[in-house]
Design a protein around this motif. Structure first.
Motif, mmCIF file in Angstrom:
data_model
loop_
_atom_site.group_PDB
_atom_site.id
_atom_site.type_symbol
_atom_site.label_atom_id
_atom_site.label_comp_id
_atom_site.label_asym_id
_atom_site.label_seq_id
_atom_site.Cartn_x
_atom_site.Cartn_y
_atom_site.Cartn_z
ATOM 1 N N UNK A 96 76.338 90.089 6.438
ATOM 2 C CA UNK A 96 76.679 89.725 5.066
ATOM 3 C C UNK A 96 78.150 89.342 4.950
ATOM 4 N N UNK A 97 79.021 90.115 5.561
ATOM 5 C CA UNK A 97 80.458 89.837 5.464
ATOM 6 C C UNK A 97 80.821 88.513 6.120
ATOM 7 N N UNK A 98 80.120 88.161 7.205
ATOM 8 C CA UNK A 98 80.360 86.866 7.849
ATOM 9 C C UNK A 98 80.055 85.732 6.876
ATOM 10 N N UNK A 99 78.897 85.817 6.215
ATOM 11 C CA UNK A 99 78.524 84.798 5.227
ATOM 12 C C UNK A 99 79.536 84.716 4.102
ATOM 13 N N UNK A 100 79.987 85.852 3.634
ATOM 14 C CA UNK A 100 80.914 85.868 2.506
ATOM 15 C C UNK A 100 82.282 85.311 2.884
ATOM 16 N N UNK A 101 82.730 85.568 4.114
ATOM 17 C CA UNK A 101 84.022 85.004 4.554
ATOM 18 C C UNK A 101 83.960 83.486 4.636
ATOM 19 N N UNK A 102 82.856 82.975 5.187
ATOM 20 C CA UNK A 102 82.715 81.515 5.290
ATOM 21 C C UNK A 102 82.609 80.904 3.894
ATOM 22 N N UNK A 103 81.862 81.556 3.016
ATOM 23 C CA UNK A 103 81.697 81.079 1.632
ATOM 24 C C UNK A 103 83.048 80.968 0.931
ATOM 25 N N UNK A 104 83.874 81.993 1.096
ATOM 26 C CA UNK A 104 85.180 82.013 0.432
ATOM 27 C C UNK A 104 86.058 80.858 0.889
ATOM 28 N N UNK A 105 86.107 80.627 2.196
ATOM 29 C CA UNK A 105 86.918 79.515 2.704
ATOM 30 C C UNK A 105 86.338 78.178 2.263
ATOM 31 N N UNK A 106 85.013 78.075 2.268
ATOM 32 C CA UNK A 106 84.381 76.828 1.826
ATOM 33 C C UNK A 106 84.733 76.525 0.371
ATOM 34 N N UNK A 107 84.648 77.538 -0.472
ATOM 35 C CA UNK A 107 84.940 77.349 -1.895
ATOM 36 C C UNK A 107 86.375 76.902 -2.108
ATOM 37 N N UNK A 108 87.296 77.464 -1.327
ATOM 38 C CA UNK A 108 88.708 77.064 -1.420
ATOM 39 C C UNK A 108 88.891 75.589 -1.066
ATOM 40 N N UNK A 109 87.988 75.066 -0.238
ATOM 41 C CA UNK A 109 88.063 73.660 0.180
ATOM 42 C C UNK A 109 87.198 72.744 -0.684
ATOM 43 N N UNK A 110 86.612 73.286 -1.760
ATOM 44 C CA UNK A 110 85.764 72.472 -2.621
ATOM 45 C C UNK A 110 84.415 72.163 -2.015
ATOM 46 N N UNK A 111 83.942 73.046 -1.133
ATOM 47 C CA UNK A 111 82.674 72.868 -0.405
ATOM 48 C C UNK A 111 81.730 74.009 -0.758
ATOM 49 N N UNK A 112 80.444 73.720 -0.865
ATOM 50 C CA UNK A 112 79.441 74.758 -1.130
ATOM 51 C C UNK A 112 78.862 75.249 0.186
ATOM 52 N N UNK A 113 78.685 76.554 0.272
ATOM 53 C CA UNK A 113 78.115 77.160 1.485
ATOM 54 C C UNK A 113 76.969 78.075 1.082
ATOM 55 N N UNK A 114 75.808 77.831 1.659
ATOM 56 C CA UNK A 114 74.622 78.653 1.415
ATOM 57 C C UNK A 114 74.248 79.399 2.678
ATOM 58 N N UNK A 115 74.142 80.731 2.595
ATOM 59 C CA UNK A 115 73.527 81.463 3.702
ATOM 60 C C UNK A 115 72.024 81.396 3.467
ATOM 61 N N UNK A 116 71.314 80.796 4.430
ATOM 62 C CA UNK A 116 69.890 80.501 4.245
ATOM 63 C C UNK A 116 69.092 80.813 5.507
ATOM 64 N N UNK A 117 69.145 82.060 5.984
ATOM 65 C CA UNK A 117 68.398 82.408 7.193
ATOM 66 C C UNK A 117 66.896 82.241 7.002
ATOM 67 N N UNK A 118 66.217 82.037 8.109
ATOM 68 C CA UNK A 118 64.790 81.711 8.063
ATOM 69 C C UNK A 118 63.970 82.757 8.817
ATOM 70 N N UNK A 119 62.699 82.846 8.468
ATOM 71 C CA UNK A 119 61.769 83.727 9.167
ATOM 72 C C UNK A 119 60.436 83.013 9.321
ATOM 73 N N UNK A 120 59.799 83.236 10.467
ATOM 74 C CA UNK A 120 58.500 82.608 10.701
ATOM 75 C C UNK A 120 58.367 82.004 12.070
ATOM 76 N N UNK A 121 59.480 81.924 12.806
ATOM 77 C CA UNK A 121 59.433 81.436 14.178
ATOM 78 C C UNK A 121 59.170 79.951 14.275
ATOM 79 N N UNK A 122 59.166 79.440 15.507
ATOM 80 C CA UNK A 122 58.949 78.000 15.703
ATOM 81 C C UNK A 122 57.616 77.517 15.139
ATOM 82 N N UNK A 123 56.595 78.387 15.198
ATOM 83 C CA UNK A 123 55.300 77.988 14.641
ATOM 84 C C UNK A 123 55.384 77.806 13.131
ATOM 85 N N UNK A 124 56.265 78.567 12.481
ATOM 86 C CA UNK A 124 56.454 78.415 11.041
ATOM 87 C C UNK A 124 57.045 77.070 10.676
ATOM 88 N N UNK A 125 57.957 76.571 11.503
ATOM 89 C CA UNK A 125 58.523 75.238 11.263
ATOM 90 C C UNK A 125 57.449 74.178 11.464
#
Length: 295
Positions: A96-125
């Motif tokens: 969680x803290x990794x996502x939040x650190x990247x989000x904070x720097x992105x926001x300072x640069x006028x960029x949106x950052x979404x943490x969007x991890x996935x579940x379901x494996x290659x068969x899910x894709x």
């Protein structure tokens, strides 16, 4: 819309392909260049480096193995070069803290950052049934939702930055615990002379079933086929992060700690690059049995 994609492993390559099949312009980068070849043959553009990819794409996606890789790539080679208004979607499983650190720097640069991890494996894709757990700005989520629908069935916006990562780690906690529990159950059954295939049939029809029991035994263990859909070493990384999260929540003794030990043991015995179902192998060795289909 031009989309950049960084990280073309088992999951990333498949997600990128679905985006390409959806009619999007795709620019791809992978440290191992050969992993870009199939997508380039289908019409993707290969970037020479992450900086050039970041400069020209409106949406930048990543699917990376380790939290430290994710943080380094975003902070040093994506965010300094991406344009204002760019949306970054990180499909990696990180803390969680990794996502939040990247989000904070992105926001300072006028960029949106979404943490969007996935579940379901290659068969899910492949089947477009993947689950995506999203944290970050809701406006950015709405903007990229049509893109996510190209390869996922269950897409949940969970709230502020880090929410997606928290939900994924909770999921991975259960994946790890259920994997070890299923392995212990099947090894115990084999030790008492029960037919493994019959036992799997019985358990999957009973209250003791779990998706991990069914996945591991039916598709990997019984046939002794351990080509990774999700490797032991990555589940170990995930449950370790999940245990830290649970400790922060105030939970003391945890089943997840036993699961972390089980996955660590499998890595120590040389099974780290095999499918997560190979967590059963040290237990088989300990009890001198092999859980396999009897023909």
């Amino acid at each position: 819309m031009k989309i950049g994609f960084i990280g073309l492993g088992v999951m990333g390559s498949r997600i990128a392909k679905k985006m390409l099949e959806g009619g999007n312009q795709l620019v791809v980068y992978n440290r191992t260049v050969t992993k870009t070849e199939n997508l380039v043959a289908l019409g993707a553009q290969r970037a020479n480096d992450i900086a050039s990819l970041s400069k020209e794409c409106e949406i930048i996606c990543s699917c990376l193995s380790m939290p430290e890789d994710c943080e380094h790539i975003f902070q040093n080679t994506v965010l300094p070069y991406a344009r204002t208004g760019t949306v970054c979607i990180d499909f990696s499983t990180v803390g969680v803290k990794t996502s939040q650190r990247i989000y904070t720097q992105a926001k300072e640069n006028g960029i949106s950052y979404l943490d969007a991890p996935v579940s379901g494996g290659p068969e899910g894709v492949e089947q477009r049934t993947l689950t995506i757990m999203v944290g970050g700005e809701q406006e950015a989520f709405v903007k990229v939702l049509p893109l996510l629908k190209l390869f996922a069935e269950t897409i949940e916006y969970l709230g502020e930055s880090g929410s997606g990562s928290a939900a994924k780690l909770i999921n991975q906690y259960l994946v790890a615990v259920h994997s070890v529990a299923a392995s212990e159950a099947m090894v115990a059954g084999a030790s008492f002379g029960l037919d493994p295939e019959q036992l799997v049939h019985l358990l999957t029809a009973s209250y003791g079933t779990s998706r991990m029991l069914e996945r591991h035994m039916k598709h990997y263990v019984l046939d002794r086929q351990f080509q990774p859909g999700g490797a032991v070493k990555y589940v170990h990384k995930d449950v370790k992060l999940a245990n830290q999260l649970f400790t922060q929540a105030g939970i003391g003794d945890k089943l997840g700690e036993l699961a972390e030990t089980g996955f660590h043991r499998a890595i120590a015995e040389g099974f780290g690059n095999e499918d997560m179902s190979a967590v059963i192998k040290p237990l088989e060795k300990l009890c001198n049995v092999e859980v396999k289909r009897v023909y």
